[in-house]
Design an enzyme around this catalytic site. Structure first.
Site, short mmCIF file in Angstrom:
data_model
loop_
_atom_site.label_atom_id
_atom_site.label_comp_id
_atom_site.label_asym_id
_atom_site.label_seq_id
_atom_site.Cartn_x
_atom_site.Cartn_y
_atom_site.Cartn_z
CG PHE A 118 -2.15 0.88 1.06
CD1 PHE A 118 -2.96 0.80 -0.06
CD2 PHE A 118 -2.46 1.80 2.05
CE1 PHE A 118 -4.08 1.63 -0.20
CE2 PHE A 118 -3.56 2.64 1.92
CZ PHE A 118 -4.37 2.55 0.80
CB THR A 164 5.47 -5.77 -2.88
OG1 THR A 164 5.82 -6.87 -3.72
CG2 THR A 164 4.15 -6.05 -2.18
CE LYS A 177 11.61 -2.98 -12.51
NZ LYS A 177 10.88 -1.82 -12.05
CB VAL A 185 7.64 -2.93 -19.63
CG1 VAL A 185 8.54 -2.14 -20.58
CG2 VAL A 185 8.28 -4.27 -19.28
N GLY A 238 11.93 12.22 -7.31
CA GLY A 238 11.22 10.96 -7.07
C GLY A 238 11.28 9.97 -8.23
CE LYS A 276 11.36 -0.76 -16.11
NZ LYS A 276 11.79 0.62 -15.84
N GLY A 289 5.72 6.65 -11.97
CA GLY A 289 4.76 7.59 -11.38
C GLY A 289 3.60 6.82 -10.75
N1 HSE Z 1 13.19 3.87 -11.24
C1 HSE Z 1 12.50 3.44 -12.44
C2 HSE Z 1 12.79 4.50 -13.53
C3 HSE Z 1 11.03 3.31 -12.15
O1 HSE Z 1 13.51 5.45 -13.26
O2 HSE Z 1 12.33 4.34 -14.66
C4 HSE Z 1 10.27 2.39 -13.07
O3 HSE Z 1 10.75 1.06 -13.11
#
Ligand code: HSE
Length: 349
Positions: A11, A99, A128, A155, A209, A227, A325
């Site tokens: 969560f 998670t 992933k 992905v 972030g 990916k 995001g």
């Molecule tokens: N940290 C990853 C990125 C998030 O920067 O694309 C998505 O997997």
């Protein structure tokens, strides 16, 4: 079915965003999509667990503070995580697993997915790990139990590349793909083009972030490698494991390398790619490449992701969009639920 009961495993940002989207849009989804979502269970390592088979008040979920044990404030809540119990007792039709990604073996998320599927509960995940390590086995378990295992968000978050490649480009003689599949590294490269040093750029990505708390997987290409494995196995019928994909990140690129490329009308990009060879084998890699301006990936800057599908019948098809995001990734879970709803409706149940 006009209502799906969903149990949320994890969560953090993504599943919280899914609950928020349901709170804001359920009435509209019922009209437009033919269903609404009830949240019937939640388990989270930090926040604890709660089960409410009739569905939580979505407004109360929105207001729940992100503090240790907070789920104990909900009806049927407790301070400790209880993932198996939530899966087994909440009466969920769908488990939304969001998670952390364990890049070594995909656990414990893979076991959570397997448990849900063997109990006849469909799984949607943005993680992933279970997909890169166990997609084939988990799809088989899902089929044996008449349920679904969907993972569009693994992905490029909600930007639809897995379903696009699998369903809409079916029959296009797909030969391979190449893509910018990590927002953090792309942001770092773009920022260095404007003169920031590597560490300044990375710090900025962390502040905004995009980067993981430990950004090694972003910078060294390990995130992209997972990916690539997922896309190659899903779309090209490969059976790759991550050790099969040579992987080099961007930490060796200097500011000088990057500015030299700009001066030569080119850009360095971290590219994940896979191609089908004439003998049917798949060759895949993750590496920085200096792309000329005319490549459609060259202009993809900041934290944006993009992938070019190499097809026999259409030539190159490029999709660009967010690759991370909270809302963007939660949208992938919704897209998976829509796909499950369509498949169930087509089967008449
Ligand atoms: N940290 C990853 C990125 C998030 O920067 O694309 C998505 O997997």
């Amino acid at each position: 079915m006009s209502e799906y009961k969903v149990a949320l495993i994890g969560f953090g940002g993504v599943n919280r965003a899914l609950a928020q989207l349901a709170a804001d849009n359920n009435a509209q989804w019922k009209q437009e999509l033919g269903f609404e979502l009830k949240i019937v269970g939640i388990s989270d390592l930090h926040l604890g667990a709660a089960v409410c088979p009739d569905g939580f008040d979505l407004q109360a979920l929105r207001e729940l503070p992100a503090e240790k044990g907070a789920l104990s404030r909900l009806p049927g809540g407790k301070k400790e995580a209880a993932t198996e119990e939530v899966i087994e007792t909440s009466g969920a039709d769908i488990v939304a697993e969001a998670t952390f990604t364990n890049a070594v073996n995909g656990e414990p998320a893979s076991s959570y997915c397997r448990l849900a599927l063997t109990r006849g509960i469909s799984v949607v995940t943005t993680n992933k790990g279970p997909v890169a390590f166990h997609a084939e086995a988990l799809k088989r378990v899902a089929a044996e139990h008449g349920v679904y295992f969907e993972y569009e968000g693994a992905v490029m978050s909600g930007t639809p590349v897995i379903r696009l490649g699998r369903e809409l480009l079916a029959g296009s003689a797909l030969k391979g793909f190449e893509g910018i599949l990590n927002g953090t590294s792309n942001f770092v490269l773009s920022s260095m083009e404007s003169g920031l040093s590597f560490s300044e750029a990375l710090e900025k990505a962390q502040r905004l972030g995009y980067a993981e708390a430990d950004p090694t997987a972003d910078i060294e290409g390990h995130d992209v490698r997972l990916k690539v494995v997922i896309l190659a196995n899903e779309l090209l019928g490969a059976k790759l494991k991550s050790a099969d994909v040579p992987c080099k990140g961007i930490s060796g690129l200097t500011l000088q390398n990057i500015q030299d490329a700009v001066a030569a009308n080119a850009r360095w990009k971290l590219i994940g790619s896979a191609s089908k060879m004439a003998d049917g084998t798949i060759r895949a890699s993750v590496e920085p490449r200096m792309l000329p301006l005319e490549n459609s990936l060259t202009g993809v800057g900041d934290a944006v992701n993009a992938v070019t599908f190499k097809t026999g019948l259409l030539g190159d098809v490029t999709v660009r969009g967010p690759g991370a995001g909270r809302i963007e990734t939660a949208y992938a879970l919704l897209a998976d639920i829509i796909s499950i709803h369509k498949a169930k409706t087509a089967k008449g149940n």
